[in-house]
Design a protein around this motif. Structure first.
Motif, PDB file in Angstrom:
ATOM      1  N   THR A 212     -64.202 -28.097   9.093  1.00  0.00           N
ATOM      2  CA  THR A 212     -63.319 -27.710   8.073  1.00  0.00           C
ATOM      3  C   THR A 212     -63.204 -28.476   6.919  1.00  0.00           C
ATOM      4  OG1 THR A 212     -61.333 -29.297   8.950  1.00  0.00           O
ATOM      5  CG2 THR A 212     -61.877 -27.000   9.956  1.00  0.00           C
ATOM      6  N   LEU A 213     -63.707 -29.780   6.831  1.00  0.00           N
ATOM      7  CA  LEU A 213     -63.521 -30.509   5.580  1.00  0.00           C
ATOM      8  C   LEU A 213     -62.277 -30.668   5.236  1.00  0.00           C
ATOM      9  CD1 LEU A 213     -66.682 -29.354   3.553  1.00  0.00           C
ATOM     10  CD2 LEU A 213     -66.748 -31.074   5.014  1.00  0.00           C
ATOM     11  N   ARG A 214     -61.325 -30.626   6.173  1.00  0.00           N
ATOM     12  CA  ARG A 214     -59.748 -30.955   5.678  1.00  0.00           C
ATOM     13  C   ARG A 214     -58.928 -31.363   6.864  1.00  0.00           C
ATOM     14  NH1 ARG A 214     -57.337 -26.452   2.730  1.00  0.00           N
ATOM     15  NH2 ARG A 214     -55.434 -27.717   2.918  1.00  0.00           N
ATOM     16  N   CYS A 215     -57.722 -32.062   6.659  1.00  0.00           N
ATOM     17  CA  CYS A 215     -57.064 -32.274   7.788  1.00  0.00           C
ATOM     18  C   CYS A 215     -55.612 -32.194   6.921  1.00  0.00           C
ATOM     19  CB  CYS A 215     -56.966 -33.588   8.183  1.00  0.00           C
ATOM     20  SG  CYS A 215     -55.843 -34.198   9.383  1.00  0.00           S
ATOM     21  N   ALA A 216     -54.810 -31.221   7.461  1.00  0.00           N
ATOM     22  CA  ALA A 216     -53.411 -30.925   6.375  1.00  0.00           C
ATOM     23  C   ALA A 216     -53.762 -30.743   5.212  1.00  0.00           C
ATOM     24  CB  ALA A 216     -52.502 -31.927   6.912  1.00  0.00           C
ATOM     25  N   HIS A 217     -53.179 -31.583   4.175  1.00  0.00           N
ATOM     26  CA  HIS A 217     -53.418 -31.586   2.613  1.00  0.00           C
ATOM     27  C   HIS A 217     -54.551 -32.437   2.160  1.00  0.00           C
ATOM     28  CE1 HIS A 217     -50.259 -34.500   3.365  1.00  0.00           C
ATOM     29  NE2 HIS A 217     -50.727 -34.817   2.096  1.00  0.00           N
ATOM     30  N   PHE A 218     -55.092 -33.242   3.201  1.00  0.00           N
ATOM     31  CA  PHE A 218     -56.169 -33.963   2.875  1.00  0.00           C
ATOM     32  C   PHE A 218     -57.631 -33.174   2.913  1.00  0.00           C
ATOM     33  CE2 PHE A 218     -53.061 -36.652   4.829  1.00  0.00           C
ATOM     34  CZ  PHE A 218     -52.671 -37.358   3.696  1.00  0.00           C
ATOM     35  N   ILE A 219     -58.197 -33.174   1.835  1.00  0.00           N
ATOM     36  CA  ILE A 219     -59.529 -32.369   1.631  1.00  0.00           C
ATOM     37  C   ILE A 219     -60.546 -33.299   1.165  1.00  0.00           C
ATOM     38  CG2 ILE A 219     -60.533 -30.264   0.653  1.00  0.00           C
ATOM     39  CD1 ILE A 219     -57.646 -29.295   0.293  1.00  0.00           C
ATOM     40  N   VAL A 220     -61.683 -33.038   1.928  1.00  0.00           N
ATOM     41  CA  VAL A 220     -62.822 -33.736   1.433  1.00  0.00           C
ATOM     42  C   VAL A 220     -63.559 -33.052   0.230  1.00  0.00           C
ATOM     43  CG1 VAL A 220     -65.308 -34.462   2.238  1.00  0.00           C
ATOM     44  CG2 VAL A 220     -63.541 -34.725   3.715  1.00  0.00           C
ATOM     45  N   LYS A 221     -63.682 -33.624  -0.756  1.00  0.00           N
ATOM     46  CA  LYS A 221     -64.351 -32.993  -1.994  1.00  0.00           C
ATOM     47  C   LYS A 221     -65.808 -33.576  -2.398  1.00  0.00           C
ATOM     48  CE  LYS A 221     -59.869 -31.459  -3.927  1.00  0.00           C
ATOM     49  NZ  LYS A 221     -58.722 -31.708  -5.027  1.00  0.00           N
ATOM     50  N   GLU A 222     -65.995 -34.700  -2.074  1.00  0.00           N
ATOM     51  CA  GLU A 222     -67.374 -35.244  -2.123  1.00  0.00           C
ATOM     52  C   GLU A 222     -67.736 -36.295  -1.175  1.00  0.00           C
ATOM     53  OE1 GLU A 222     -65.897 -39.283  -4.519  1.00  0.00           O
ATOM     54  OE2 GLU A 222     -66.088 -37.425  -5.734  1.00  0.00           O
ATOM     55  N   PRO A 223     -69.015 -36.729  -0.871  1.00  0.00           N
ATOM     56  CA  PRO A 223     -69.564 -37.387   0.152  1.00  0.00           C
ATOM     57  C   PRO A 223     -68.663 -38.733   0.248  1.00  0.00           C
ATOM     58  CG  PRO A 223     -71.223 -36.557  -1.021  1.00  0.00           C
ATOM     59  CD  PRO A 223     -70.136 -36.309  -1.938  1.00  0.00           C
ATOM     60  N   MET A 224     -68.052 -39.078   1.728  1.00  0.00           N
ATOM     61  CA  MET A 224     -67.614 -40.040   1.852  1.00  0.00           C
ATOM     62  C   MET A 224     -67.770 -40.937   3.051  1.00  0.00           C
ATOM     63  SD  MET A 224     -63.682 -38.523   2.783  1.00  0.00           S
ATOM     64  CE  MET A 224     -63.138 -40.117   3.269  1.00  0.00           C
ATOM     65  N   VAL A 225     -67.300 -42.305   3.193  1.00  0.00           N
ATOM     66  CA  VAL A 225     -67.447 -42.978   4.442  1.00  0.00           C
ATOM     67  C   VAL A 225     -66.352 -42.719   5.448  1.00  0.00           C
ATOM     68  CG1 VAL A 225     -67.789 -45.271   5.460  1.00  0.00           C
ATOM     69  CG2 VAL A 225     -68.613 -44.680   3.124  1.00  0.00           C
ATOM     70  N   ILE A 226     -66.415 -42.163   6.575  1.00  0.00           N
ATOM     71  CA  ILE A 226     -65.272 -41.985   7.310  1.00  0.00           C
ATOM     72  C   ILE A 226     -65.203 -43.319   8.240  1.00  0.00           C
ATOM     73  CG2 ILE A 226     -65.704 -39.653   7.550  1.00  0.00           C
ATOM     74  CD1 ILE A 226     -66.694 -40.064  10.493  1.00  0.00           C
ATOM     75  N   GLY A 227     -64.047 -43.211   9.207  1.00  0.00           N
ATOM     76  CA  GLY A 227     -63.931 -44.410   9.853  1.00  0.00           C
ATOM     77  C   GLY A 227     -62.496 -44.954   9.594  1.00  0.00           C
ATOM     78  N   HIS A 228     -61.474 -45.246  10.613  1.00  0.00           N
ATOM     79  CA  HIS A 228     -60.413 -45.654  10.275  1.00  0.00           C
ATOM     80  C   HIS A 228     -59.508 -46.742  11.463  1.00  0.00           C
ATOM     81  CE1 HIS A 228     -59.047 -42.067  12.168  1.00  0.00           C
ATOM     82  NE2 HIS A 228     -57.896 -42.438  12.445  1.00  0.00           N
TER      83      HIS A 228
END
Length: 332
Positions: free
Chosen positions: A31-47
């Motif tokens: 989906t490239l999103r979680c609630a109102h947080f949207i992925v718009k460009e390549p990014m490193v994940i992990g938290h």
């Protein structure tokens, strides 16, 4: 030396595990999103992470290179009203690992504020330290709902967050916990982790009324607090219907960004709806629960991988398939 307006930072070598939810994998690649947080460009994940300190700033006096630490992944501004009131998890300027557009911690090295790095007790592993992040969600939810020895708890969803909420509720003294899910394997895991009872339900919203009766029967007592750790129309409708008059429903999961649920009947029974977003001031308690053995998160770690290209791809595929995967670990 690394400085910002917030103070001195630590340079950490991430030889330790970083874990990925199936949810995060789905959010990132589908989906490239979680609630109102949207992925718009390549990014490193992990938290969700722990690591070994390589270097500290000159004003850091409570940690030294070689210390093993668990990292709280959100950097708040400490200037806004929310921060000044202590509710820094609501900070409008929060910089949170792997939340667009902020890059995450799935990397060999990161730089992080010293006051968000918590030294691990000698008997707590790096893997357990990395589990402080999801466990913090459950602990914050239990604090929001005032869970204690007189609170019977229902949990909707036996995924990773539902399971850590179960562990937290038991640690806070809940006398009875019932957990609900659509998946037999996850329910069996919940039972092995100490759930008093489990209930398998359907995905059909037409079954809510019947399933509410079944859940209440299985509980055998009033349901004082329900945690919806899935966040769908059906799970929230079930939670509102099953919880006793005057009880609380905590919305923890974010499966749907918008829901259609029976709020009016719930309001007529004075069922309180409580939002739960991330956490605040939870790492010390998480580490104490882990140190004392009051909570054991090790059974949730089901798969481990290294950090080669092949292993990373295999890890993501394993998590996305679901099945027996609960927590997938990367050891960097």
């Amino acid at each position: 030396m690394f400085t910002t307006s917030r103070g001195y930072f630590l340079h950490l070598s991430m030889f330790s595990p970083v874990k990925i939810f199936k949810f995060v994998v789905s959010f990132t690649f589908q989906t490239l999103r979680c609630a109102h947080f949207i992925v718009k460009e390549p990014m490193v994940i992990g938290h969700e992470c722990a690591g070994i300190i390589e270097e500290v700033g000159s004003e850091v006096n409570n940690l030294v290179p070689g210390d093993r630490v668990a990292l709280e992944p959100g950097i708040s501004c400490w200037r806004c009203g929310h921060c000044k009131q202590g509710r820094y998890n609501l900070c409008d300027e929060m910089k949170f690992f792997a939340t667009p557009p902020v890059h995450g911690s799935l990397a060999n090295q990161i730089v992080h504020p010293a006051d968000l790095c918590f030294k691990l007790p000698d008997n707590v592993s790096l893997e357990e330290g990395a589990m402080c992040e999801p466990l913090s969600v459950g602990i914050h939810a239990c604090r929001r709902a005032n869970i204690g020895p007189e609170t019977n708890v229902l949990i909707m969803g036996a995924g990773p967050i539902g399971l850590v909420t179960l562990l937290a509720a038991r640690a806070f003294g809940a006398p009875k916990t019932v957990i609900v899910d659509v998946d037999d394997y996850r329910l069996s895991v919940a039972k092995s982790l100490g759930a008093d009872d489990i209930v398998k339900v359907s995905t059909n919203i037409q079954d809510v009324a019947e399933e509410v009766e079944l859940i209440q029967k299985v509980m055998g007592a009033s349901i004082n607090v329900t945690f919806d750790c899935a966040g769908f129309d059906k799970t929230m409708s079930t939670a509102l219907g099953a919880t006793q008059p005057g009880g609380k429903v905590c919305l923890v999961g974010m499966g749907h960004s918008e829901m259609t649920v029976p709020l009016t009947p719930a309001a007529a029974r004075e069922v309180d709806v409580i939002g739960v977003f991330r956490y605040m001031n939870t790492w010390p308690l998480c580490l104490e629960f882990l140190r004392s053995g009051k909570i054991d998160v090790k059974p949730l770690i089901t798969h481990r991988f290294g950090f080669s290209q092949k292993e990373v791809e295999e890890a993501f595929e394993t998590s996305a398939r679901g099945g027996t995967a609960i927590k997938v670990m990367f050891n960097l």
